[in-house]
Design a protein around this motif. Structure first.
Motif, short mmCIF file in Angstrom:
data_model
loop_
_atom_site.label_atom_id
_atom_site.label_comp_id
_atom_site.label_asym_id
_atom_site.label_seq_id
_atom_site.Cartn_x
_atom_site.Cartn_y
_atom_site.Cartn_z
N UNK A 10 0.82 -1.19 0.00
CA UNK A 10 0.00 0.00 0.00
C UNK A 10 0.87 1.26 0.00
N UNK A 11 0.21 2.40 -0.14
CA UNK A 11 0.92 3.68 -0.10
C UNK A 11 0.74 4.28 1.29
N UNK A 12 1.72 4.09 2.14
CA UNK A 12 1.69 4.67 3.48
C UNK A 12 3.11 4.68 4.03
N UNK A 13 3.27 5.27 5.20
CA UNK A 13 4.60 5.42 5.77
C UNK A 13 5.28 4.11 6.11
N UNK A 14 4.49 3.13 6.56
CA UNK A 14 5.06 1.82 6.91
C UNK A 14 5.65 1.16 5.67
N UNK A 15 4.85 1.10 4.60
CA UNK A 15 5.33 0.48 3.37
C UNK A 15 6.55 1.21 2.81
N UNK A 16 6.49 2.54 2.83
CA UNK A 16 7.62 3.33 2.34
C UNK A 16 8.89 2.99 3.10
N UNK A 17 8.78 2.86 4.41
CA UNK A 17 9.95 2.57 5.23
C UNK A 17 10.59 1.25 4.84
N UNK A 18 9.82 0.18 4.78
CA UNK A 18 10.41 -1.14 4.55
C UNK A 18 10.82 -1.35 3.10
N UNK A 19 10.16 -0.70 2.17
CA UNK A 19 10.61 -0.77 0.78
C UNK A 19 11.98 -0.11 0.62
N UNK A 20 12.18 1.00 1.32
CA UNK A 20 13.48 1.66 1.25
C UNK A 20 14.56 0.89 1.99
N UNK A 21 14.20 0.26 3.12
CA UNK A 21 15.18 -0.59 3.80
C UNK A 21 15.60 -1.76 2.91
N UNK A 22 14.64 -2.33 2.21
CA UNK A 22 14.95 -3.43 1.29
C UNK A 22 15.89 -2.95 0.18
N UNK A 23 15.66 -1.75 -0.32
CA UNK A 23 16.52 -1.20 -1.37
C UNK A 23 17.95 -1.01 -0.87
N UNK A 24 18.10 -0.45 0.33
CA UNK A 24 19.44 -0.25 0.89
C UNK A 24 20.11 -1.59 1.16
N UNK A 25 19.36 -2.55 1.69
CA UNK A 25 19.92 -3.88 1.97
C UNK A 25 20.45 -4.52 0.68
N UNK A 26 19.68 -4.40 -0.40
CA UNK A 26 20.11 -4.98 -1.67
C UNK A 26 21.40 -4.34 -2.15
N UNK A 27 21.52 -3.02 -1.97
CA UNK A 27 22.74 -2.32 -2.41
C UNK A 27 23.95 -2.75 -1.60
N UNK A 28 23.72 -3.29 -0.41
CA UNK A 28 24.82 -3.73 0.46
C UNK A 28 24.97 -5.25 0.48
N UNK A 29 24.24 -5.93 -0.40
CA UNK A 29 24.28 -7.39 -0.50
C UNK A 29 23.87 -8.06 0.81
N UNK A 30 22.89 -7.48 1.46
CA UNK A 30 22.32 -8.06 2.68
C UNK A 30 20.95 -8.63 2.35
N UNK A 31 20.73 -9.86 2.70
CA UNK A 31 19.44 -10.49 2.38
C UNK A 31 18.35 -9.84 3.23
N UNK A 32 17.24 -9.47 2.57
CA UNK A 32 16.15 -8.76 3.24
C UNK A 32 14.84 -9.30 2.67
N UNK A 33 14.10 -10.02 3.46
CA UNK A 33 12.87 -10.66 2.99
C UNK A 33 11.68 -10.15 3.80
N UNK A 34 10.55 -9.92 3.10
CA UNK A 34 9.36 -9.39 3.75
C UNK A 34 8.20 -10.37 3.56
N UNK A 35 7.57 -10.75 4.67
CA UNK A 35 6.34 -11.53 4.64
C UNK A 35 5.18 -10.58 4.87
N UNK A 36 4.22 -10.55 3.94
CA UNK A 36 3.12 -9.60 4.00
C UNK A 36 1.85 -10.26 3.48
N UNK A 37 0.67 -9.68 3.71
CA UNK A 37 -0.59 -10.35 3.36
C UNK A 37 -0.76 -10.70 1.89
#
Length: 332
Positions: A10-37
């Motif tokens: 969805x479009x909200x602050x929570x989603x924005x936060x974790x999508x950006x964390x996932x992006x940063x993790x990918x740039x640092x070669x850190x595995x980042x997985x999200x379980x969501x509905x």
């Protein structure tokens, strides 16, 4: 890193936060997985249709059994979060949580549910987490007063695609005032829209209160959802960002506005109080109109420069990574 959340697509602050964390993790070669509905069968939450309700909690439990994570982060206090918390407790796995939404205040405002009931549930939910992330010092103090424990301040950032090049716009007859976010009653948007004859007001976003606002305030511009460069250009083409909410824990849109040089006008409450520097990056006042008027003399270029150096997703990720539970640490 494993995240369990009730909102991600969805479009909200929570989603924005974790999508950006996932992006940063990918740039640092850190595995980042999200379980969501969206990974399961789901339905829209009846009173909040942008939120997905997982209809297969047992499948989430089986997913966790199959993955056997040694630690995880629980982002939300809904059904997904409850399942993840129960799984961690049963298997003695360490976990962290985060406090993104002021549900006690929202539910008291919208449905007159006593805040002490909601706080009791949330206090129970977050008890046992190695750390509970909160957005600001004001929010930390609020939760400390409610007997929450192990609170860590966790700021936010702004993506480069949401920052527009500096654009000189011609002076307008009225101050151009912008608001971005979910169009719902708890955002207190009437406090802004009531000045439709005084300011040139634009609201970006959607939500259950949109049609009612359109009928009540025909001279307000409603732009719907906007993303990326289109949203950045909207920030850059306005004079002031107004944030009338009294119940937000943070408000990522405020720092997006400041990174585009917009001063922020808001009430002196949690969220704005921790983000806005009165007299420099905005104005806090019990009268929103006065706050907006005070903002028109502030230095937009100075606001932009300071905000861009202060609010980064890399710093946000560093804080999260530092406190993410390590294998072998146990919950209590």
């Amino acid at each position: 890193m494993l995240i369990v959340t009730d909102t991600f697509q969805q479009t909200n602050g929570v989603s924005t936060t974790y999508k950006n964390l996932r992006r940063i993790a990918k740039s640092r070669n850190i595995r980042f997985q999200v379980l969501h509905p969206s990974l399961y069968r789901w339905m829209p939450l009846p009173f909040y249709p942008e939120i997905q309700l997982n209809l297969q909690p047992c499948r989430l439990w089986r997913t966790l059994n199959r993955m056997q994570p040694s630690q995880l982060h629980i982002a939300t206090e809904g059904l997904m979060g409850l399942v993840a918390r129960s799984w961690c407790k049963l298997h003695h796995k360490p976990y962290t949580t985060s406090y993104h939404t002021r549900f006690p205040e929202y539910l008291a405002l919208m449905w007159h549910i006593p805040a002490r009931w909601t706080y009791a549930y949330l206090r129970w939910f977050h008890h046992g987490a190695l750390s509970t992330f909160v957005t600001t010092e004001s929010m930390r103090q609020t939760l400390l007063n409610q007997d929450f424990r192990n609170l860590v301040i966790w700021s936010r950032g702004v993506s480069e695609q949401l920052i527009s090049p500096v654009v000189e716009t011609a002076p307008a007859h009225k101050l151009r005032v912008l608001n971005v976010g979910r169009v719902s009653k708890e955002k207190n948007l009437d406090a802004l829209c009531t000045y439709q004859d005084t300011f040139d007001i634009t609201l970006v976003g959607n939500g259950p209160y949109l049609n009612e606002l359109k009928q009540k305030y025909p001279r307000v511009h409603f732009a719907g959802y906007q993303y990326g460069q289109a949203l950045a250009e909207l920030y850059a083409s306005h004079d002031v960002f107004a944030f009338p909410s009294r119940t937000d824990t943070f408000g990522i849109v405020m720092i997006e506005a400041m990174c585009n040089g917009l001063p922020v006008a808001a009430f002196d409450v949690t969220g704005p109080r921790d983000v806005v520097e009165p007299g420099f990056s905005g104005a806090l006042h019990h009268d929103l109109k006065e706050a907006i008027l005070h903002c028109q003399v502030l230095d937009k270029q100075a606001i932009r420069q300071k905000a861009r150096s202060q609010w980064t997703w890399s710093h946000c990720f560093d804080t999260f990574y530092q406190h993410y539970p390590k294998s072998g640490r146990q919950t209590v």
